[in-house]
Design a protein around this motif. Structure first.
Motif, mmCIF file in Angstrom:
data_model
loop_
_atom_site.group_PDB
_atom_site.id
_atom_site.type_symbol
_atom_site.label_atom_id
_atom_site.label_comp_id
_atom_site.label_asym_id
_atom_site.label_seq_id
_atom_site.Cartn_x
_atom_site.Cartn_y
_atom_site.Cartn_z
ATOM 1 N N GLU A 1 1.028 -1.231 0.102
ATOM 2 C CA GLU A 1 -0.049 -0.117 0.043
ATOM 3 C C GLU A 1 0.769 1.135 -0.029
ATOM 4 O O GLU A 1 0.675 2.113 -0.631
ATOM 5 N N CYS A 2 1.950 1.364 0.910
ATOM 6 C CA CYS A 2 2.580 2.472 0.938
ATOM 7 C C CYS A 2 3.490 2.591 -0.266
ATOM 8 O O CYS A 2 3.789 3.759 -0.655
ATOM 9 N N ARG A 3 4.147 1.506 -1.001
ATOM 10 C CA ARG A 3 4.837 1.511 -2.140
ATOM 11 C C ARG A 3 4.036 2.079 -3.237
ATOM 12 O O ARG A 3 4.572 3.062 -4.041
ATOM 13 N N LYS A 4 2.650 1.790 -3.379
ATOM 14 C CA LYS A 4 1.767 2.355 -4.471
ATOM 15 C C LYS A 4 1.617 3.738 -4.362
ATOM 16 O O LYS A 4 1.603 4.503 -5.391
ATOM 17 N N SER A 5 1.311 4.104 -3.027
ATOM 18 C CA SER A 5 1.172 5.656 -2.806
ATOM 19 C C SER A 5 2.436 6.510 -2.937
ATOM 20 O O SER A 5 2.305 7.474 -3.492
ATOM 21 N N LEU A 6 3.360 5.921 -2.578
ATOM 22 C CA LEU A 6 4.698 6.752 -2.836
ATOM 23 C C LEU A 6 4.934 6.752 -4.306
ATOM 24 O O LEU A 6 5.422 7.925 -4.731
ATOM 25 N N SER A 7 4.956 5.595 -4.970
ATOM 26 C CA SER A 7 5.102 5.651 -6.508
ATOM 27 C C SER A 7 4.188 6.607 -7.195
ATOM 28 O O SER A 7 4.591 7.135 -8.110
ATOM 29 N N ARG A 8 2.869 6.556 -6.906
ATOM 30 C CA ARG A 8 1.864 7.499 -7.411
ATOM 31 C C ARG A 8 2.334 8.935 -7.017
ATOM 32 O O ARG A 8 1.973 9.703 -7.947
ATOM 33 N N ARG A 9 2.665 9.335 -5.919
ATOM 34 C CA ARG A 9 3.054 10.483 -5.540
ATOM 35 C C ARG A 9 4.192 11.040 -6.521
ATOM 36 O O ARG A 9 4.260 12.155 -6.867
ATOM 37 N N HIS A 10 5.315 10.205 -6.499
ATOM 38 C CA HIS A 10 6.496 10.685 -7.368
ATOM 39 C C HIS A 10 6.079 10.724 -8.893
ATOM 40 O O HIS A 10 6.541 11.621 -9.103
ATOM 41 N N TYR A 11 5.168 10.103 -9.316
ATOM 42 C CA TYR A 11 4.820 10.079 -10.841
ATOM 43 C C TYR A 11 4.095 11.500 -10.980
ATOM 44 O O TYR A 11 4.360 12.011 -11.929
ATOM 45 N N LEU A 12 3.051 11.565 -10.051
ATOM 46 C CA LEU A 12 2.358 12.882 -10.299
ATOM 47 C C LEU A 12 3.179 14.289 -9.895
ATOM 48 O O LEU A 12 2.945 15.185 -10.358
ATOM 49 N N SER A 13 4.167 13.897 -9.109
ATOM 50 C CA SER A 13 5.214 15.208 -8.764
ATOM 51 C C SER A 13 5.834 15.715 -10.211
ATOM 52 O O SER A 13 6.289 16.857 -10.278
ATOM 53 N N GLY A 14 5.828 15.028 -11.120
ATOM 54 C CA GLY A 14 6.377 15.317 -12.312
ATOM 55 C C GLY A 14 7.979 15.280 -12.173
ATOM 56 O O GLY A 14 8.672 15.784 -13.183
ATOM 57 N N LYS A 15 8.967 14.805 -11.340
ATOM 58 C CA LYS A 15 10.032 14.809 -11.253
ATOM 59 C C LYS A 15 10.743 13.908 -12.378
ATOM 60 O O LYS A 15 10.282 13.143 -12.987
#
Length: 112
Positions: free
Chosen positions: A44-58
């Motif tokens: 669950e945490c890995r999915k949310s961290l990956s999603r947040r990283h993807y949406l941040s546009g880094k």
């Protein structure tokens, strides 16, 4: 049979997630195929961290998402003089590369 059940109950592995600090069973973690070690974060945490990283546009290293290429495209340069200079340089680089390749082949043939 009772010994087997106790053994399986005692052998259930748990891991603590580094993000949410919950103690979860091993099935709640992704496992690295090469090292066979569980991830530091639960699924669950890995999915949310990956999603947040993807949406941040880094940007990832080596990937340019702005549409601009990291090198000049000769055909897109409007200044004629600069474009001709770059074309001549590219031709020289290709010619030198071909000469090195021919020399290498000749050296290998002479050794045989």
């Amino acid at each position: 049979m009772k010994a087997e059940i106790l053994l399986t109950r005692q052998s259930t592995a748990t891991v603590i997630c580094k993000n949410c600090k919950r103690e979860l069973p091993l099935e709640s973690f992704y496992v690295n195929k090469t090292t066979q070690c569980p991830d530091k974060y639960c699924k669950e945490c890995r999915k949310s961290l990956s999603r947040r990283h993807y949406l941040s546009g880094k940007k990832l290293p080596g990937i340019n998402l702005s549409g601009r290429l990291p090198y000049p495209v000769i055909t897109q340069i409007e200044d004629r003089g600069t474009r001709i200079q770059l074309i001549l340089h590219a031709l020289q680089v290709v010619h030198l590369s071909m000469e090195r390749k021919k020399k290498k082949v000749r050296d290998e043939e002479s050794l045989l």
